[in-house]
Design an enzyme around this catalytic site. Structure first.
Site, PDB file in Angstrom:
ATOM      1  N   LYS A   1     -10.099  -1.631  -1.547  1.00 36.45           N
ATOM      2  CA  LYS A   1     -10.086  -2.810  -0.668  1.00 36.45           C
ATOM      3  C   LYS A   1     -11.164  -2.706   0.426  1.00 36.45           C
ATOM      4  O   LYS A   1     -11.642  -3.713   0.931  1.00 36.45           O
ATOM      5  CB  LYS A   1      -8.704  -2.972  -0.025  1.00 36.45           C
ATOM      6  CG  LYS A   1      -7.646  -3.543  -0.973  1.00 36.45           C
ATOM      7  CD  LYS A   1      -7.743  -5.064  -1.064  1.00 36.45           C
ATOM      8  CE  LYS A   1      -6.603  -5.667  -1.856  1.00 36.45           C
ATOM      9  NZ  LYS A   1      -6.655  -7.131  -1.908  1.00 36.45           N
TER      10      LYS A   1
ATOM     11  N   TYR B   1      -6.022   2.462  -3.452  1.00 36.12           N
ATOM     12  CA  TYR B   1      -5.883   1.025  -3.171  1.00 36.12           C
ATOM     13  C   TYR B   1      -6.727   0.654  -1.959  1.00 36.12           C
ATOM     14  O   TYR B   1      -7.529  -0.287  -1.992  1.00 36.12           O
ATOM     15  CB  TYR B   1      -4.400   0.693  -2.915  1.00 36.12           C
ATOM     16  CG  TYR B   1      -4.159  -0.663  -2.288  1.00 36.12           C
ATOM     17  CD1 TYR B   1      -4.118  -1.814  -3.073  1.00 36.12           C
ATOM     18  CD2 TYR B   1      -3.966  -0.806  -0.907  1.00 36.12           C
ATOM     19  CE1 TYR B   1      -3.901  -3.073  -2.498  1.00 36.12           C
ATOM     20  CE2 TYR B   1      -3.745  -2.054  -0.326  1.00 36.12           C
ATOM     21  CZ  TYR B   1      -3.707  -3.179  -1.127  1.00 36.12           C
ATOM     22  OH  TYR B   1      -3.499  -4.411  -0.558  1.00 36.12           O
TER      23      TYR B   1
ATOM     24  N   GLU C   1      -4.132  -1.532   5.379  1.00 36.50           N
ATOM     25  CA  GLU C   1      -4.286  -0.204   4.769  1.00 36.50           C
ATOM     26  C   GLU C   1      -5.705   0.336   4.973  1.00 36.50           C
ATOM     27  O   GLU C   1      -5.940   1.540   4.851  1.00 36.50           O
ATOM     28  CB  GLU C   1      -3.959  -0.251   3.276  1.00 36.50           C
ATOM     29  CG  GLU C   1      -2.494  -0.522   2.965  1.00 36.50           C
ATOM     30  CD  GLU C   1      -1.592   0.690   3.150  1.00 36.50           C
ATOM     31  OE1 GLU C   1      -2.029   1.817   2.886  1.00 36.50           O
ATOM     32  OE2 GLU C   1      -0.445   0.492   3.586  1.00 36.50           O
TER      33      GLU C   1
ATOM     34  N   THR D   1      -6.791  -5.787   4.067  1.00 37.76           N
ATOM     35  CA  THR D   1      -5.461  -5.230   4.359  1.00 37.76           C
ATOM     36  C   THR D   1      -5.479  -4.223   5.504  1.00 37.76           C
ATOM     37  O   THR D   1      -6.485  -3.524   5.718  1.00 37.76           O
ATOM     38  CB  THR D   1      -4.921  -4.522   3.093  1.00 37.76           C
ATOM     39  OG1 THR D   1      -3.832  -3.669   3.452  1.00 37.76           O
ATOM     40  CG2 THR D   1      -5.969  -3.646   2.417  1.00 37.76           C
TER      41      THR D   1
ATOM     42  N   ALA E   1      -5.813 -12.009  -6.103  1.00 41.72           N
ATOM     43  CA  ALA E   1      -5.612 -11.177  -7.298  1.00 41.72           C
ATOM     44  C   ALA E   1      -5.964  -9.739  -6.965  1.00 41.72           C
ATOM     45  O   ALA E   1      -7.041  -9.452  -6.443  1.00 41.72           O
ATOM     46  CB  ALA E   1      -6.482 -11.682  -8.434  1.00 41.72           C
TER      47      ALA E   1
HETATM   48  P1  NAP Z   1       1.250  -9.691  -5.312  1.00 39.29           P
HETATM   49  O1  NAP Z   1       2.542 -10.441  -5.141  1.00 39.29           O
HETATM   50  O2  NAP Z   1       1.302  -8.336  -5.902  1.00 39.29           O
HETATM   51  O3  NAP Z   1       0.238 -10.608  -6.151  1.00 39.29           O
HETATM   52  C1  NAP Z   1      -0.928 -10.097  -6.731  1.00 39.29           C
HETATM   53  C2  NAP Z   1      -1.363 -11.034  -7.841  1.00 39.29           C
HETATM   54  O4  NAP Z   1      -2.565 -10.526  -8.432  1.00 39.29           O
HETATM   55  C3  NAP Z   1      -0.347 -11.181  -8.972  1.00 39.29           C
HETATM   56  O5  NAP Z   1      -0.203 -12.556  -9.258  1.00 39.29           O
HETATM   57  C4  NAP Z   1      -1.017 -10.449 -10.136  1.00 39.29           C
HETATM   58  O6  NAP Z   1      -0.719 -11.011 -11.395  1.00 39.29           O
HETATM   59  C5  NAP Z   1      -2.477 -10.700  -9.827  1.00 39.29           C
HETATM   60  N1  NAP Z   1      -3.378  -9.773 -10.543  1.00 39.29           N
HETATM   61  C6  NAP Z   1      -3.260  -8.435 -10.673  1.00 39.29           C
HETATM   62  N2  NAP Z   1      -4.293  -7.937 -11.379  1.00 39.29           N
HETATM   63  C7  NAP Z   1      -5.083  -8.998 -11.715  1.00 39.29           C
HETATM   64  C8  NAP Z   1      -6.280  -9.134 -12.457  1.00 39.29           C
HETATM   65  N3  NAP Z   1      -6.893  -8.096 -13.020  1.00 39.29           N
HETATM   66  N4  NAP Z   1      -6.821 -10.375 -12.594  1.00 39.29           N
HETATM   67  C9  NAP Z   1      -6.201 -11.452 -12.066  1.00 39.29           C
HETATM   68  N5  NAP Z   1      -5.051 -11.385 -11.378  1.00 39.29           N
HETATM   69  C10 NAP Z   1      -4.499 -10.172 -11.188  1.00 39.29           C
HETATM   70  O7  NAP Z   1       0.522  -9.556  -3.889  1.00 39.29           O
HETATM   71  P2  NAP Z   1       0.739 -10.371  -2.530  1.00 39.29           P
HETATM   72  O8  NAP Z   1       1.761  -9.660  -1.702  1.00 39.29           O
HETATM   73  O9  NAP Z   1       0.903 -11.816  -2.827  1.00 39.29           O
HETATM   74  O10 NAP Z   1      -0.650 -10.103  -1.810  1.00 39.29           O
HETATM   75  C11 NAP Z   1      -1.768 -10.950  -2.047  1.00 39.29           C
HETATM   76  C12 NAP Z   1      -3.054 -10.184  -1.761  1.00 39.29           C
HETATM   77  O11 NAP Z   1      -3.050  -9.726  -0.412  1.00 39.29           O
HETATM   78  C13 NAP Z   1      -3.252  -8.935  -2.617  1.00 39.29           C
HETATM   79  O12 NAP Z   1      -4.638  -8.812  -2.865  1.00 39.29           O
HETATM   80  C14 NAP Z   1      -2.772  -7.802  -1.709  1.00 39.29           C
HETATM   81  O13 NAP Z   1      -3.406  -6.592  -2.062  1.00 39.29           O
HETATM   82  C15 NAP Z   1      -3.212  -8.325  -0.351  1.00 39.29           C
HETATM   83  N6  NAP Z   1      -2.403  -7.877   0.787  1.00 39.29           N
HETATM   84  C16 NAP Z   1      -1.060  -8.041   0.766  1.00 39.29           C
HETATM   85  C17 NAP Z   1      -0.314  -7.652   1.866  1.00 39.29           C
HETATM   86  C18 NAP Z   1       1.182  -7.856   1.907  1.00 39.29           C
HETATM   87  O14 NAP Z   1       1.817  -7.281   2.801  1.00 39.29           O
HETATM   88  N7  NAP Z   1       1.764  -8.655   1.028  1.00 39.29           N
HETATM   89  C19 NAP Z   1      -0.955  -7.115   2.995  1.00 39.29           C
HETATM   90  C20 NAP Z   1      -2.341  -7.012   2.990  1.00 39.29           C
HETATM   91  C21 NAP Z   1      -3.066  -7.401   1.881  1.00 39.29           C
HETATM   92  P3  NAP Z   1       0.302 -10.322 -12.436  1.00 39.29           P
HETATM   93  O15 NAP Z   1       1.633 -10.907 -12.079  1.00 39.29           O
HETATM   94  O16 NAP Z   1      -0.248 -10.766 -13.746  1.00 39.29           O
HETATM   95  O17 NAP Z   1       0.230  -8.829 -12.213  1.00 39.29           O
HETATM   96  P1  GDP Z   2       2.564  -0.652   1.659  1.00 38.94           P
HETATM   97  O1  GDP Z   2       2.536  -0.531   3.147  1.00 38.94           O
HETATM   98  O2  GDP Z   2       1.643  -1.709   1.137  1.00 38.94           O
HETATM   99  O3  GDP Z   2       2.385   0.636   0.952  1.00 38.94           O
HETATM  100  O4  GDP Z   2       4.020  -1.246   1.315  1.00 38.94           O
HETATM  101  P2  GDP Z   2       5.325  -0.589   0.693  1.00 38.94           P
HETATM  102  O5  GDP Z   2       6.438  -1.546   0.947  1.00 38.94           O
HETATM  103  O6  GDP Z   2       5.103  -0.188  -0.718  1.00 38.94           O
HETATM  104  O7  GDP Z   2       5.543   0.745   1.563  1.00 38.94           O
HETATM  105  C1  GDP Z   2       5.741   0.702   2.961  1.00 38.94           C
HETATM  106  C2  GDP Z   2       6.136   2.086   3.448  1.00 38.94           C
HETATM  107  O8  GDP Z   2       7.456   2.382   2.968  1.00 38.94           O
HETATM  108  C3  GDP Z   2       5.248   3.234   2.943  1.00 38.94           C
HETATM  109  O9  GDP Z   2       4.965   4.080   4.016  1.00 38.94           O
HETATM  110  C4  GDP Z   2       6.121   3.952   1.913  1.00 38.94           C
HETATM  111  O10 GDP Z   2       5.858   5.350   1.805  1.00 38.94           O
HETATM  112  C5  GDP Z   2       7.504   3.719   2.511  1.00 38.94           C
HETATM  113  N1  GDP Z   2       8.591   3.833   1.526  1.00 38.94           N
HETATM  114  C6  GDP Z   2       9.710   4.591   1.667  1.00 38.94           C
HETATM  115  N2  GDP Z   2      10.480   4.478   0.589  1.00 38.94           N
HETATM  116  C7  GDP Z   2       9.857   3.640  -0.274  1.00 38.94           C
HETATM  117  C8  GDP Z   2      10.194   3.128  -1.562  1.00 38.94           C
HETATM  118  O11 GDP Z   2      11.224   3.441  -2.141  1.00 38.94           O
HETATM  119  N3  GDP Z   2       9.303   2.267  -2.132  1.00 38.94           N
HETATM  120  C9  GDP Z   2       8.147   1.887  -1.499  1.00 38.94           C
HETATM  121  N4  GDP Z   2       7.340   1.011  -2.090  1.00 38.94           N
HETATM  122  N5  GDP Z   2       7.794   2.371  -0.287  1.00 38.94           N
HETATM  123  C10 GDP Z   2       8.646   3.227   0.332  1.00 38.94           C
END
Ligand code: NAP
Ligand code: GDP
Length: 342
Positions: A152, A148, A126, A124, A80
């Site tokens: 984190k 963000y 990030e 992450t 979350a």
């Molecule tokens: P996601 O699809 O955006 O899922 C995030 C979930 O958190 C959603 O189900 C959202 O629910 C829920 N949420 C938001 N605010 C909340 C709150 N206040 N209380 C309870 N639930 C809440 O993200 P993901 O891509 O699956 O990523 C999972 C985790 O890994 C996240 O913490 C993300 O920051 C981290 N992460 C992701 C990546 C990546 O590349 N995907 C990389 C590194 C770290 P709603 O639908 O209600 O908003």
């Molecule tokens: P992030 O690495 O978690 O920020 O994942 P994003 O997919 O949101 O962004 C990845 C990279 O794509 C970042 O460097 C953004 O600045 C770049 N980017 C370029 N165009 C876009 C856009 O239209 N939407 C998003 N989300 N990112 C973009």
């Protein structure tokens, strides 16, 4: 039967992990804020109704205590989060409340209610910010560049702190970007693959993006959830990077996505006036706008997952081109299914 609690279970990673753990015979509790958001992901994976639903907001300590007391989980995966980097510049306080303090609420509740549970925190890449071309590993210093990432970072260190101070089996997975057809459309990969498919089908004219030169290490989310599970199966808690070790620009992603949809691109102009043209028709299909730039950008991310390979036996299998193609194919299939159902 092992019990797992997944917060954010209707997000991308939550959906894949739910499916993975159900297949392993776990009883899976999915904690979400309610409403219909994200249920489509569970539906696409064929597990709608199979995950036990728990209503939980990380802002509300009572929700967390109640959930833990009711379930007494063996494993807790905390996904979350306010997970959108760009939005964190507009909602920095909310982002900190959920992504930083929210994790402390969870750890405090675990310490009091179920200290033997194993805990996974979604850290992450990030956290690193962009610090040059070398691959990041678990010993690289952090330098977050967005609200963000700063939130984190707090979550990362409070998890390490609870491990050291209270002996919790608390772990951080420092994951580089991982994508899939279940990714939210706010993220660049899904935005591009969805648009490329729509443009191919004549349902959309063009897509507008931001920084085309940013580089990311993009892996396949379905494979990353196995790595998260492996982290919690280790006898000792620790932190691990999951990454592919390859980096590509957003521009390369755009080109690969349009190619997968059968559209060859030709670039014209530069900076904010740059356009991507359909090489065959000359029509503009990609535009650039300042709207999608960030106040501070992470220019380059690439990870070194050697520790995960050595200690967990985990390595990514799906390469960049294959990932882009599977995402575009999924979008084309969705559009075809929609057409049949109309
Ligand atoms: P996601 O699809 O955006 O899922 C995030 C979930 O958190 C959603 O189900 C959202 O629910 C829920 N949420 C938001 N605010 C909340 C709150 N206040 N209380 C309870 N639930 C809440 O993200 P993901 O891509 O699956 O990523 C999972 C985790 O890994 C996240 O913490 C993300 O920051 C981290 N992460 C992701 C990546 C990546 O590349 N995907 C990389 C590194 C770290 P709603 O639908 O209600 O908003
Ligand atoms: P992030 O690495 O978690 O920020 O994942 P994003 O997919 O949101 O962004 C990845 C990279 O794509 C970042 O460097 C953004 O600045 C770049 N980017 C370029 N165009 C876009 C856009 O239209 N939407 C998003 N989300 N990112 C973009």
């Amino acid at each position: 039967m092992k019990k797992a609690l997944i917060t954010g279970s209707r997000g991308q990673d939550g959906a894949y992990l739910s499916r993975f753990l159900l297949d392993k015979g776990y009883k899976v509790y999915g904690a979400d804020r309610g409403g219909d958001t994200g249920i489509w992901r569970l539906r696409e994976l064929g597990i709608e109704g199979k995950v036990k639903e728990i209503s939980l907001d990380l802002l509300e300590p009572t929700n967390i205590m109640d959930a833990l007391e009711k379930i007494m989980p063996n494993e807790i995966y905390n996904f979350a989060a306010q997970s959108i980097v760009k939005l964190s510049f507009d909602q920095p306080v909310l982002t900190a409340e959920v992504n930083a303090v929210g994790v402390t609420r969870m750890l405090e509740a675990i310490r009091k209610v179920c200290p033997a549970a194993r805990f996974y925190q979604a850290s992450t890449a990030e956290l690193f910010g962009s610090t040059g071309g070398a691959q990041r590993n678990e010993t690289t210093a952090f330098y977050p560049k967005s609200p963000y990432a700063v939130a984190k970072l707090y979550a990362h260190w409070i998890t390490v702190n609870y491990r050291q101070a209270y002996g919790l089996h608390a772990n951080c997975g420092i994951l580089f970007n991982h994508e899939s057809p279940l990714r939210g459309e706010e993220f660049v990969t899904r935005k591009i693959t969805a648009a490329a498919a729509s443009i191919k089908k004549g349902l959309q004219e063009k897509v507008t993006v931001g920084n085309l030169e940013a580089r990311r290490d993009w892996g396949y989310a379905k494979e990353y959830v196995e790595g998260m599970w492996l982290i919690l199966q280790q006898p000792k808690p620790d932190d691990y990077i999951l990454a592919t070790g390859e980096t590509h620009t957003v521009r390369e992603f755009v080109e690969a996505a349009f190619a997968a949809a059968g559209i060859k691109l030709k670039w014209k102009g530069s900076g904010l006036s740059e356009k991507g043209l359909n090489a065959k028709t000359g029509k503009v299909v990609v535009e650039v706008s300042k709207e999608f730039y960030r106040p501070a950008e992470v220019d380059l991310l690439v990870g070194d997952a050697s520790k995960a390979k050595l200690k967990l036996g985990w390595k990514p299998k799906t390469g960049f081109a294959e990932l882009v193609k599977l995402m575009v194919d999924a979008e084309l299939k969705r559009l075809e299914k929609k057409k049949v159902n109309l």
